[in-house]
Design an enzyme around this catalytic site. Structure first.
Site, PDB file in Angstrom:
ATOM      1  N   ASP A  67     -17.824 -19.289  18.966  1.00  0.00           N
ATOM      2  CA  ASP A  67     -17.358 -19.780  17.666  1.00  0.00           C
ATOM      3  C   ASP A  67     -16.418 -20.966  17.802  1.00  0.00           C
ATOM      4  O   ASP A  67     -15.963 -21.306  18.892  1.00  0.00           O
ATOM      5  CB  ASP A  67     -16.688 -18.649  16.871  1.00  0.00           C
ATOM      6  CG  ASP A  67     -15.706 -17.832  17.718  1.00  0.00           C
ATOM      7  OD1 ASP A  67     -15.289 -18.324  18.786  1.00  0.00           O
ATOM      8  OD2 ASP A  67     -15.378 -16.713  17.321  1.00  0.00           O
ATOM      9  N   ASP A 136      -9.531  -6.777  12.805  1.00  0.00           N
ATOM     10  CA  ASP A 136     -10.362  -6.238  11.718  1.00  0.00           C
ATOM     11  C   ASP A 136     -11.731  -5.797  12.236  1.00  0.00           C
ATOM     12  O   ASP A 136     -12.638  -5.543  11.451  1.00  0.00           O
ATOM     13  CB  ASP A 136     -10.515  -7.265  10.583  1.00  0.00           C
ATOM     14  CG  ASP A 136     -11.228  -8.541  11.029  1.00  0.00           C
ATOM     15  OD1 ASP A 136     -11.614  -8.641  12.224  1.00  0.00           O
ATOM     16  OD2 ASP A 136     -11.406  -9.442  10.186  1.00  0.00           O
ATOM     17  N   HIS A 138     -13.813  -7.584  14.095  1.00  0.00           N
ATOM     18  CA  HIS A 138     -14.857  -8.623  14.211  1.00  0.00           C
ATOM     19  C   HIS A 138     -15.212  -8.932  15.656  1.00  0.00           C
ATOM     20  O   HIS A 138     -14.405  -8.757  16.565  1.00  0.00           O
ATOM     21  CB  HIS A 138     -14.460  -9.900  13.457  1.00  0.00           C
ATOM     22  CG  HIS A 138     -13.334 -10.695  14.050  1.00  0.00           C
ATOM     23  ND1 HIS A 138     -12.494 -11.467  13.283  1.00  0.00           N
ATOM     24  CD2 HIS A 138     -12.917 -10.848  15.323  1.00  0.00           C
ATOM     25  CE1 HIS A 138     -11.621 -12.072  14.074  1.00  0.00           C
ATOM     26  NE2 HIS A 138     -11.849 -11.711  15.314  1.00  0.00           N
ATOM     27  N   GLU A 143     -16.780 -11.412  10.271  1.00  0.00           N
ATOM     28  CA  GLU A 143     -15.791 -10.608   9.561  1.00  0.00           C
ATOM     29  C   GLU A 143     -16.457  -9.391   8.916  1.00  0.00           C
ATOM     30  O   GLU A 143     -17.681  -9.327   8.815  1.00  0.00           O
ATOM     31  CB  GLU A 143     -15.115 -11.480   8.498  1.00  0.00           C
ATOM     32  CG  GLU A 143     -14.385 -12.706   9.063  1.00  0.00           C
ATOM     33  CD  GLU A 143     -13.118 -12.368   9.850  1.00  0.00           C
ATOM     34  OE1 GLU A 143     -13.047 -11.304  10.492  1.00  0.00           O
ATOM     35  OE2 GLU A 143     -12.181 -13.184   9.836  1.00  0.00           O
TER      36      GLU A 143
END
Ligand code: PGA
Length: 263
Positions: A67, A136, A138, A143
Site C-alpha cells: 500500500d 482495527d 486491517h 479497513e
C-alpha cells in the site's frame, strides 16, 4: 494457520526474517509482497544482516508493496516508498527495476491500480506476502467492511488508522485520508502468507483474527480462508489467545508435524 509465539520483538523479527530468507533461498527469483509500519522494521534489519553476513542474494528478487498513501510522491519522507528504501532496499542488492510500490501521486489511481495488478500477474503472482495488522484488524489498508474479493484500489482510512499513524506525521491533519492498497482478494492469491505482530495493543485483534469468526469487520480474519499462513507473534501480542498450548506443541514437535502433515 501455523502460530509461532516468540518471547519478544527481537526473536519475532529474527524468526520472520528467517522465513523470508528461506523463501529467497528456495527460489532465487521469489516475488515478495512487502509491508510497512513499525512491526516489520526489525524483520528488515535482520534480513539486511542475513544479506551482509550470509550473502543472501536479492539480485533476482522482485517485490510488490501492499500500500501507499494517496497524494504522497515517492520521495516524501512519510511515503511507504521512502520507508522501504530507508529500511530495506538501500541495504540489499535488490534491483531498482524489480521493486514495485504503489504510486501515491498518480494522476489516475484507477488505471494505476489496474496496472499494478497486471504487474503482479506478469511476475507470476506473489510467492510470499508479508503482512502486519492494524489496530482495527486491517491487512494492507483493507479497513473493516472491505470485500474479501477486493483488488488493488483506493480505500478511505478509518479514524483509528489515521490516529494510529499520526505518530509518523507532524500533526494528525497531515495524515492522508486515502490510500492505494492491494485488496483482500489480491492478498489471498499469494502462495504463502506471513503475518507478524507484536505488543499488547495487538493482543485483542490477534485473538480475534486467529480464533474468532471470519468477518469483514476484522479483515485479517480472511486469512483463515488461506491454506498456507504463518503468524509470528511476540508473547504480548499472543497474550489473549486461548489455544497457546496447542500452537506451542505443534512448534515443539515440528519434525513430527512435517512428517505427518507435510509442512
Ligand atoms: P504497525 O502497523 O506495524 O505500525 O503497527 C501495522 C498495520 O497497520 O498494518
Amino acid at each position: 494457520m501455523e502460530i509461532i509465539i516468540e518471547p519478544d520483538y527481537e526473536k519475532m523479527s529474527k524468526t520472520s526474517a528467517r522465513i523470508i530468507a528461506a523463501e529467497i533461498r528456495r527460489k532465487h527469483d521469489s516475488v515478495l509482497g512487502l509491508a510497512t509500519g513499525d512491526t516489520p522494521i526489525g524483520t528488515y534489519k535482520e534480513l539486511v544482516k542475513v544479506h551482509e553476513i550470509e550473502g543472501l542474494d536479492f539480485s533476482k528478487v522482485r517485490t510488490f508493496n501492499l500500500d501507499e498513501y494517496v497524494g504522497l510522491a515517492p520521495p516524501h519522507k512519510n511515503s511507504y516508498n521512502y520507508f522501504m528504501w530507508d529500511n530495506l532496499f538501500n541495504h540489499v542488492n535488490v534491483s531498482l527495476s524489480s521493486v514495485y510500490v504503489p504510486q501515491g501521486n498518480t494522476d489516475d489511481p484507477e488505471q494505476f491500480c489496474h496496472w499494478y495488478e497486471e504487474q503482479i500477474q506478469k511476475a507470476g503472482g506473489i510467492d510470499l506476502q508479508v503482512l502486519g495488522i492494524g489496530g482495527d484488524g486491517h491487512i494492507g489498508f483493507n479497513e473493516p467492511g472491505s470485500s474479501f474479493a477486493s483488488r488493488t484500489r483506493v480505500k478511505a482510512l478509518e479514524e483509528q488508522t489515521v490516529k494510529d499513524n499520526a505518530r509518523f506525521f507532524e500533526k494528525e491533519e497531515d495524515v492522508p485520508r486515502f490510500a492505494i492498497t492491494m485488496g483482500i482478494g489480491t492478498i489471498l492469491e499469494a502462495r504463502k502468507i506471513l503475518l507478524i505482530a507484536n505488543g499488547e495493543k495487538k493482543a485483542d485483534v490477534c485473538a480475534q483474527f486467529i480464533e474468532g469468526p471470519v468477518t469483514s469487520q476484522i479483515t485479517a480474519s480472511s486469512l483463515q480462508l488461506h491454506s498456507y499462513v504463518t503468524v509470528v507473534l511476540d508473547e504480548a501480542a499472543a497474550s489473549k489467545l486461548k489455544r497457546t498450548e496447542y500452537y506451542n506443541w505443534v512448534r515443539d514437535n515440528k519434525h513430527l508435524v512435517e512428517k505427518r502433515v507435510g509442512r
